[in-house]
Design an enzyme around this catalytic site. Sequence first.
Site, PDB file in Angstrom:
ATOM      1  N   ARG A 184       0.836  -1.219   0.000  1.00  0.00           N
ATOM      2  CA  ARG A 184       0.000   0.000   0.000  1.00  0.00           C
ATOM      3  C   ARG A 184       0.864   1.261   0.000  1.00  0.00           C
ATOM      4  O   ARG A 184       0.491   2.260  -0.619  1.00  0.00           O
ATOM      5  CB  ARG A 184      -0.932  -0.005   1.213  1.00  0.00           C
ATOM      6  CG  ARG A 184      -2.037  -0.998   1.029  1.00  0.00           C
ATOM      7  CD  ARG A 184      -3.064  -0.924   2.121  1.00  0.00           C
ATOM      8  NE  ARG A 184      -4.189  -1.742   1.752  1.00  0.00           N
ATOM      9  CZ  ARG A 184      -5.083  -2.222   2.602  1.00  0.00           C
ATOM     10  NH1 ARG A 184      -4.980  -1.954   3.893  1.00  0.00           N
ATOM     11  NH2 ARG A 184      -6.084  -2.956   2.174  1.00  0.00           N
ATOM     12  N   LYS A 188     -21.969 -14.706   0.818  1.00  0.00           N
ATOM     13  CA  LYS A 188     -23.377 -14.379   1.026  1.00  0.00           C
ATOM     14  C   LYS A 188     -24.036 -13.561  -0.067  1.00  0.00           C
ATOM     15  O   LYS A 188     -23.441 -12.629  -0.596  1.00  0.00           O
ATOM     16  CB  LYS A 188     -23.490 -13.576   2.319  1.00  0.00           C
ATOM     17  CG  LYS A 188     -23.224 -14.385   3.557  1.00  0.00           C
ATOM     18  CD  LYS A 188     -23.705 -13.570   4.714  1.00  0.00           C
ATOM     19  CE  LYS A 188     -23.243 -14.073   6.048  1.00  0.00           C
ATOM     20  NZ  LYS A 188     -23.079 -12.929   6.938  1.00  0.00           N
ATOM     21  N   GLY A 210     -11.119  -7.724  -2.097  1.00  0.00           N
ATOM     22  CA  GLY A 210     -11.438  -8.851  -1.218  1.00  0.00           C
ATOM     23  C   GLY A 210     -10.761 -10.147  -1.598  1.00  0.00           C
ATOM     24  O   GLY A 210      -9.611 -10.179  -2.029  1.00  0.00           O
ATOM     25  N   GLY A 215     -14.497  -3.020   0.111  1.00  0.00           N
ATOM     26  CA  GLY A 215     -15.812  -2.404   0.344  1.00  0.00           C
ATOM     27  C   GLY A 215     -16.107  -1.304  -0.657  1.00  0.00           C
ATOM     28  O   GLY A 215     -17.213  -1.197  -1.192  1.00  0.00           O
TER      29      GLY A 215
HETATM   30  P1  AMP Z   1     -16.840 -12.794   0.479  1.00  0.00           P
HETATM   31  O1  AMP Z   1     -16.083 -12.139   1.592  1.00  0.00           O
HETATM   32  O2  AMP Z   1     -18.307 -12.563   0.506  1.00  0.00           O
HETATM   33  O3  AMP Z   1     -16.214 -12.555  -0.879  1.00  0.00           O
HETATM   34  O4  AMP Z   1     -16.735 -14.343   0.770  1.00  0.00           O
HETATM   35  C1  AMP Z   1     -15.531 -15.034   0.763  1.00  0.00           C
HETATM   36  C2  AMP Z   1     -15.697 -16.272   1.558  1.00  0.00           C
HETATM   37  O5  AMP Z   1     -16.711 -17.080   0.997  1.00  0.00           O
HETATM   38  C3  AMP Z   1     -14.440 -17.117   1.559  1.00  0.00           C
HETATM   39  O6  AMP Z   1     -13.920 -17.148   2.850  1.00  0.00           O
HETATM   40  C4  AMP Z   1     -14.924 -18.478   1.094  1.00  0.00           C
HETATM   41  O7  AMP Z   1     -14.377 -19.520   1.851  1.00  0.00           O
HETATM   42  C5  AMP Z   1     -16.420 -18.400   1.319  1.00  0.00           C
HETATM   43  N1  AMP Z   1     -17.137 -19.352   0.455  1.00  0.00           N
HETATM   44  C6  AMP Z   1     -17.032 -19.479  -0.877  1.00  0.00           C
HETATM   45  N2  AMP Z   1     -17.781 -20.502  -1.315  1.00  0.00           N
HETATM   46  C7  AMP Z   1     -18.377 -21.052  -0.239  1.00  0.00           C
HETATM   47  C8  AMP Z   1     -19.254 -22.145  -0.046  1.00  0.00           C
HETATM   48  N3  AMP Z   1     -19.659 -22.889  -1.090  1.00  0.00           N
HETATM   49  N4  AMP Z   1     -19.669 -22.419   1.191  1.00  0.00           N
HETATM   50  C9  AMP Z   1     -19.235 -21.681   2.228  1.00  0.00           C
HETATM   51  N5  AMP Z   1     -18.406 -20.614   2.113  1.00  0.00           N
HETATM   52  C10 AMP Z   1     -17.970 -20.309   0.902  1.00  0.00           C
END
Ligand code: AMP
Length: 397
Positions: free
Chosen positions: A39, A200, A354, A377
């Site tokens: 950074r 999610k 992310g 974010g």
């Molecule tokens: P995000 O921060 O929303 O981009 O989510 C990333 C996280 O989603 C990572 O830590 C992944 O391990 C988790 N993830 C991805 N696919 C799955 C899945 N099929 N079931 C549970 N967690 C998941």
Amino acid sequence: MKYNKKSVEDINVTGKKVLIRCDFNVPQDENGNITNDKRIVASLPTIKYLLENKAKVILCSHLGRPKGKIDMKFSLKPVAESLTKHLGFPVKLASDVIGESAMSLASSVKEGEAILLENVRFHEEEEKNDPEFAKKLASLADIYVNDAFGTAHRAHASTAGVAAYIPAVCGFLIQKEITIMGKALENPKRPLVAILGGAKVSDKIGVINNLLEKCDTIIIGGGMAYTFLKAEGLEIGKSLLEEDKTSYALEMINKAKQKGVKMLLPTDVLAADTFAADSPYIIADCTSIPEDKMGLDIGPKTIQSYTNAIHGSGTVIWNGPMGVFEFENFSKGTSAIANAIANENGVISIIGGGDSVAAVKKLGYSDKMTHISTGGGASLEFLEGLELPGIACLLDK
Ligand code: AMP
């Protein structure tokens, strides 16, 4: 959101005191040593441009979460030392943000020199965007430059508030973010393929909705795909489900149909017994995911269809992994997507912050991507079409 903002190149900075809001929120070990200075390195082009153009540079940033109190664990001292090394001259650190030390150093900084203020989050007024605090901070300088994209979605005193008092422009980092992502959303090289994954649906509601207005194909993977499969009436076993988001998912499936956007959902998955790195798993068709298993990655058929969709695309925007990529066994889908994007000739590839950034870096594909966003974010909010206060406050061209 289309931004056409003035940058450091559109304003005369010679002899002027310029306050630059950087993102020096670097990772440190338990002894305070910086473990990754990317950074700081990323902020150098803007800083050097201003120094070369004989500005008097005043740097500021947050580091960690000192919660509005002075806590030397979050001091920017290691950052000042790193800047000193990178710039080749001593970068003095003020012992406060708007106090005597800051005022005295800021008033004595010479053309072509730089000083650093202490952590702006030592003041609770920072995150509250307190106007008096912002005014005092602004009074240290003649011009404000925001180059911290990672906090551009926050209306804090040092990211937005100061712009009410002195002319405000962006640095090269923010300029690159808004130019590349802005073009991808407003006037993309088509076909535009959006790939969304991660845990999610609820985190990406606005993003899915906005991208459905812009893209030609939307690919859904990761944990959130199961809520979509459920919405289509499929049984998903113990896979991640946001029950209260199934109707939203269905709405998005229908919106895609109406808009003529191709929506791709997994057709097969790696279905594991438990959420563990060494869990046994099978390849399951999405029409028959066993009741006692959970999908932790996309399967080979899905990888093939997603790879095919990436092939021939003009622009790809990717946010979120396709599976639990932290576990080697369930990282194949994410690697395959990274691989397909990295090897697609002529594609404009945007990796939106992310975990997908972490995956791309881990695989060594950083240099093969057009743009890796520096703000998780902030890039999500940008893709959502929301106004970013740290950018909206800057002067229009
Ligand atoms: P995000 O921060 O929303 O981009 O989510 C990333 C996280 O989603 C990572 O830590 C992944 O391990 C988790 N993830 C991805 N696919 C799955 C899945 N099929 N079931 C549970 N967690 C998941």
